[in-house]
Design an enzyme around this catalytic site. Sequence first.
Site, PDB file in Angstrom:
ATOM      1  N   GLU A  20       0.798  -1.242  -0.007  1.00 50.93           N
ATOM      2  CA  GLU A  20       0.148  -0.048   0.035  1.00 50.93           C
ATOM      3  C   GLU A  20       0.858   1.164  -0.024  1.00 50.93           C
ATOM      4  OE1 GLU A  20      -2.935   1.125  -0.147  1.00 50.93           O
ATOM      5  OE2 GLU A  20      -4.427  -0.279   0.245  1.00 50.93           O
ATOM      6  N   ASN A 128      -5.400   4.339   7.987  1.00 50.78           N
ATOM      7  CA  ASN A 128      -5.432   3.691   6.622  1.00 50.78           C
ATOM      8  C   ASN A 128      -4.684   4.555   5.630  1.00 50.78           C
ATOM      9  OD1 ASN A 128      -5.942   1.485   5.166  1.00 50.78           O
ATOM     10  ND2 ASN A 128      -7.924   2.228   4.197  1.00 50.78           N
ATOM     11  N   ASP A 232      -9.665   1.832  -4.257  1.00 53.39           N
ATOM     12  CA  ASP A 232      -8.787   1.792  -3.120  1.00 53.39           C
ATOM     13  C   ASP A 232      -8.048   3.079  -3.252  1.00 53.39           C
ATOM     14  OD1 ASP A 232      -6.878   1.100  -1.120  1.00 53.39           O
ATOM     15  OD2 ASP A 232      -7.306  -0.993  -1.813  1.00 53.39           O
TER      16      ASP A 232
END
Length: 332
Positions: A20, A128, A232
């Site tokens: 990520e 996140n 995403d």
Amino acid sequence: MQVLTASSEPLIRIDTQLGEGPIWERESGALHFVDVGKNCIHHYHYATKQLTTDHYDACIGSIALRKNHPGFIAGTTRGFALLPSADPSRPSSSSKPLAIGPHVIGSNPLADPTCYAESPEQPNRMFNDGVCDGSGRFFCGSKTLRGEPFLEQRQPGKVYRVEKGANDEWKIEQVLAGFTIPNGMGITSDLKTMYISDTRAPHIRAYDYKDSKGALSAERVWVTTPYDARPDGMCLDDQDRVYVAKWSGAKVTRYLPDGTPDLEIIFPTANNITAPVFGGPDMDILFVTSGSLNEAGEDTDAEKVVKYTAAGSVFAVQLPGVRGVDKRRFGW
């Protein structure tokens, strides 16, 4: 709509659990990205192809470069932290992870009892994805822990803003709520619009943005996606076109400012695409992270195991005639 197919062979063949948050550092020619599932930050030097890794003792959800100091601001399960820059001479941290605790700034809003009281069945326990604005503030979403049962109707996700106040104290404030999972974020070149993926909604929200105050208003749904291609991470190019990774969709979709999709980049060997970022010497390479089959509970699906042989790796897609923009940096 134009369709491109990425190479089956990744730029970095690596077994991340959940790759990520890629960011490109122009000065060093390095791509930095996190493995949320393995508590680490990877540093890949594009010219030499050297990969180094810093292992930490807590989960890191996202990072952003700092403007006036080396290193990163990071959203972690311990709160927000200022972590050191890559150092190839640093001893390996694989056997003794680096401690995040000494680098934490301010108080951890996710440790506040009121956070649990607001949503006792779905408390936010980790940060996140995030983005910096034109004034150097860091915005970052919060969510439930990976692997915990999830109830979309609870909409537990929140967005926090990090900056320093007039008295040089850290200000960490909740600015948005009501997300399933707040994910990729992006801000237009004129600093007037912010986009935020709400992954399990599944849609992308847009907001009017006032950079002088760090203020968001006029929330609306900008793009809605199929559930099997959920939004995403994201990034923007120099024409404010938005590139959105599609979890479980094996692609990145580019949207025009009016929300019209005009390009799809298909990844034949990875289905859980997590985040894109522009980089490279001419800012025309789209680096793209991905997640493992195991992260999505798909590692027992024989068909997917055979097909998605590079799941968890990092890909690179050259886009001639396209120019990305540098990610904005944390101002403190």
